[in-house]
Design a protein around this motif. Structure first.
Motif, PDB file in Angstrom:
ATOM      1  N   VAL A 241     -21.063 -37.516  10.450  1.00  0.00           N
ATOM      2  CA  VAL A 241     -22.377 -36.962  10.371  1.00  0.00           C
ATOM      3  C   VAL A 241     -22.393 -35.536  10.150  1.00  0.00           C
ATOM      4  N   LYS A 242     -23.215 -35.316   9.325  1.00  0.00           N
ATOM      5  CA  LYS A 242     -23.550 -33.622   8.827  1.00  0.00           C
ATOM      6  C   LYS A 242     -24.522 -33.151   9.407  1.00  0.00           C
ATOM      7  N   ALA A 243     -24.059 -32.133  10.110  1.00  0.00           N
ATOM      8  CA  ALA A 243     -24.923 -31.319  10.935  1.00  0.00           C
ATOM      9  C   ALA A 243     -26.181 -30.702   9.997  1.00  0.00           C
ATOM     10  N   PRO A 244     -27.637 -30.459  10.395  1.00  0.00           N
ATOM     11  CA  PRO A 244     -28.606 -30.091   9.489  1.00  0.00           C
ATOM     12  C   PRO A 244     -28.293 -28.685   9.320  1.00  0.00           C
ATOM     13  N   ARG A 245     -28.872 -28.302   8.062  1.00  0.00           N
ATOM     14  CA  ARG A 245     -28.618 -26.827   7.740  1.00  0.00           C
ATOM     15  C   ARG A 245     -29.942 -26.089   8.305  1.00  0.00           C
TER      16      ARG A 245
ATOM     17  N   VAL B 237     -33.099 -23.965   8.466  1.00  0.00           N
ATOM     18  CA  VAL B 237     -34.113 -23.479   7.859  1.00  0.00           C
ATOM     19  C   VAL B 237     -34.545 -22.039   7.754  1.00  0.00           C
ATOM     20  N   LYS B 238     -34.208 -21.220   8.967  1.00  0.00           N
ATOM     21  CA  LYS B 238     -34.306 -19.975   9.103  1.00  0.00           C
ATOM     22  C   LYS B 238     -33.400 -19.336   8.029  1.00  0.00           C
ATOM     23  N   THR B 239     -32.433 -19.700   7.829  1.00  0.00           N
ATOM     24  CA  THR B 239     -31.554 -19.168   6.638  1.00  0.00           C
ATOM     25  C   THR B 239     -32.029 -19.235   5.173  1.00  0.00           C
ATOM     26  N   LEU B 240     -32.588 -20.505   5.170  1.00  0.00           N
ATOM     27  CA  LEU B 240     -33.219 -20.792   3.753  1.00  0.00           C
ATOM     28  C   LEU B 240     -34.302 -19.749   3.705  1.00  0.00           C
ATOM     29  N   PHE B 241     -35.293 -19.625   4.550  1.00  0.00           N
ATOM     30  CA  PHE B 241     -36.603 -18.787   4.448  1.00  0.00           C
ATOM     31  C   PHE B 241     -36.096 -17.527   4.309  1.00  0.00           C
ATOM     32  N   ALA B 242     -35.100 -16.862   5.296  1.00  0.00           N
ATOM     33  CA  ALA B 242     -34.670 -15.559   4.982  1.00  0.00           C
ATOM     34  C   ALA B 242     -33.985 -15.249   3.675  1.00  0.00           C
TER      35      ALA B 242
ATOM     36  N   GLN C 239     -38.187 -21.815  14.829  1.00  0.00           N
ATOM     37  CA  GLN C 239     -38.926 -22.811  15.401  1.00  0.00           C
ATOM     38  C   GLN C 239     -38.594 -24.173  14.735  1.00  0.00           C
ATOM     39  N   LEU C 240     -38.674 -24.219  13.303  1.00  0.00           N
ATOM     40  CA  LEU C 240     -38.102 -25.370  12.749  1.00  0.00           C
ATOM     41  C   LEU C 240     -36.727 -25.795  12.767  1.00  0.00           C
ATOM     42  N   ASP C 241     -36.077 -24.978  13.055  1.00  0.00           N
ATOM     43  CA  ASP C 241     -34.491 -25.290  13.242  1.00  0.00           C
ATOM     44  C   ASP C 241     -34.423 -25.872  14.592  1.00  0.00           C
ATOM     45  N   ASP C 242     -35.387 -25.439  15.515  1.00  0.00           N
ATOM     46  CA  ASP C 242     -35.172 -26.066  17.058  1.00  0.00           C
ATOM     47  C   ASP C 242     -35.466 -27.693  16.842  1.00  0.00           C
ATOM     48  N   GLU C 243     -36.807 -27.675  16.172  1.00  0.00           N
ATOM     49  CA  GLU C 243     -37.294 -28.995  15.743  1.00  0.00           C
ATOM     50  C   GLU C 243     -36.448 -29.994  15.149  1.00  0.00           C
TER      51      GLU C 243
ATOM     52  N   ARG D 237     -34.475 -33.449  16.391  1.00  0.00           N
ATOM     53  CA  ARG D 237     -34.762 -34.594  15.793  1.00  0.00           C
ATOM     54  C   ARG D 237     -33.211 -35.038  15.498  1.00  0.00           C
ATOM     55  N   PHE D 238     -32.278 -34.428  15.122  1.00  0.00           N
ATOM     56  CA  PHE D 238     -30.949 -34.742  14.936  1.00  0.00           C
ATOM     57  C   PHE D 238     -30.299 -35.389  16.124  1.00  0.00           C
ATOM     58  N   ARG D 239     -30.619 -34.671  17.387  1.00  0.00           N
ATOM     59  CA  ARG D 239     -29.824 -34.962  18.280  1.00  0.00           C
ATOM     60  C   ARG D 239     -30.517 -36.328  18.819  1.00  0.00           C
ATOM     61  N   ALA D 240     -31.714 -36.450  18.412  1.00  0.00           N
ATOM     62  CA  ALA D 240     -32.326 -37.872  18.920  1.00  0.00           C
ATOM     63  C   ALA D 240     -31.795 -38.985  17.752  1.00  0.00           C
ATOM     64  N   GLU D 241     -31.536 -38.676  16.844  1.00  0.00           N
ATOM     65  CA  GLU D 241     -30.952 -39.560  15.686  1.00  0.00           C
ATOM     66  C   GLU D 241     -29.560 -40.124  15.793  1.00  0.00           C
ATOM     67  N   GLU D 242     -28.635 -39.079  16.615  1.00  0.00           N
ATOM     68  CA  GLU D 242     -27.368 -39.349  16.928  1.00  0.00           C
ATOM     69  C   GLU D 242     -27.350 -40.311  18.247  1.00  0.00           C
ATOM     70  N   ALA D 243     -28.246 -39.889  19.125  1.00  0.00           N
ATOM     71  CA  ALA D 243     -28.166 -40.901  20.236  1.00  0.00           C
ATOM     72  C   ALA D 243     -28.551 -42.123  20.041  1.00  0.00           C
TER      73      ALA D 243
END
Length: 159
Positions: A16-20, A22-27, A132-136, A140-146
């Motif tokens: 499973v690939k960890a999510p990228r 968003v903060k880095t993308l915006f910055a 904020q978006l990275d936390d969300e 969501r990623f952890r919930a999908e893994e679980a």
């Protein structure tokens, strides 16, 4: 066989690939837009002052800052990357003001701070909203893994 990247070589089935970030993308987006602004600013500053002794310094300094802004995108996720981005925000702001103070070709000093302040606000927003978006996204990623590890019986009824 074509040459593979490190990520391709290290991939395993079912991984499973960890999510990228968003903060880095915006910055990175803000930094690239600032680099474009600095490129055009360097051309404008040089064009308005090309007969002055400092014209080439304005051009070279602004272009150098544009290059540094682009290369900063590569170090954002390293330690101190975002702090270095903040330093660049202040360098750009004070650079605009310094050029306005040095030149006398119709530049009004208070107006020179507007692009610097505007991009500083964009940088602040990109970092805060990106966090904020990275936390969300991570929740969501952890919930999908679980869910993938422990599916409920209701979901098996649909299979």
């Amino acid at each position: 066989m074509p040459k593979q990247t490190r990520a391709q070589r290290e991939w395993r089935p079912g991984q499973v690939k960890a999510p990228r970030s968003v903060k880095t993308l915006f910055a990175s987006t803000v930094l690239c837009l600032e680099a474009v602004l600095m490129f055009f600013f360097s051309l404008m500053a040089w064009g308005l002052n090309q007969n002055e002794w400092y014209a080439w310094w304005l051009l070279g300094g602004s272009l150098a800052l544009a290059v540094v802004l682009i290369f900063t995108c590569a170090i954002l996720q390293r330690r101190g990357g975002y702090a270095f981005g903040w330093v660049l925000q202040f360098v750009m702001l004070f650079g605009f003001i310094a050029v306005a103070l040095v030149t006398s070709e119709g530049l009004i000093v208070p107006l020179a701070a507007i692009p610097g302040v505007a991009f500083m606000a964009c940088w602040w927003y990109a970092l805060n909203k990106g966090d904020q978006l990275d936390d969300e996204k991570l929740d969501r990623f952890r919930a999908e893994e679980a869910l993938a590890e422990n599916p409920t019986t209701e979901e098996h009824k649909n299979d």
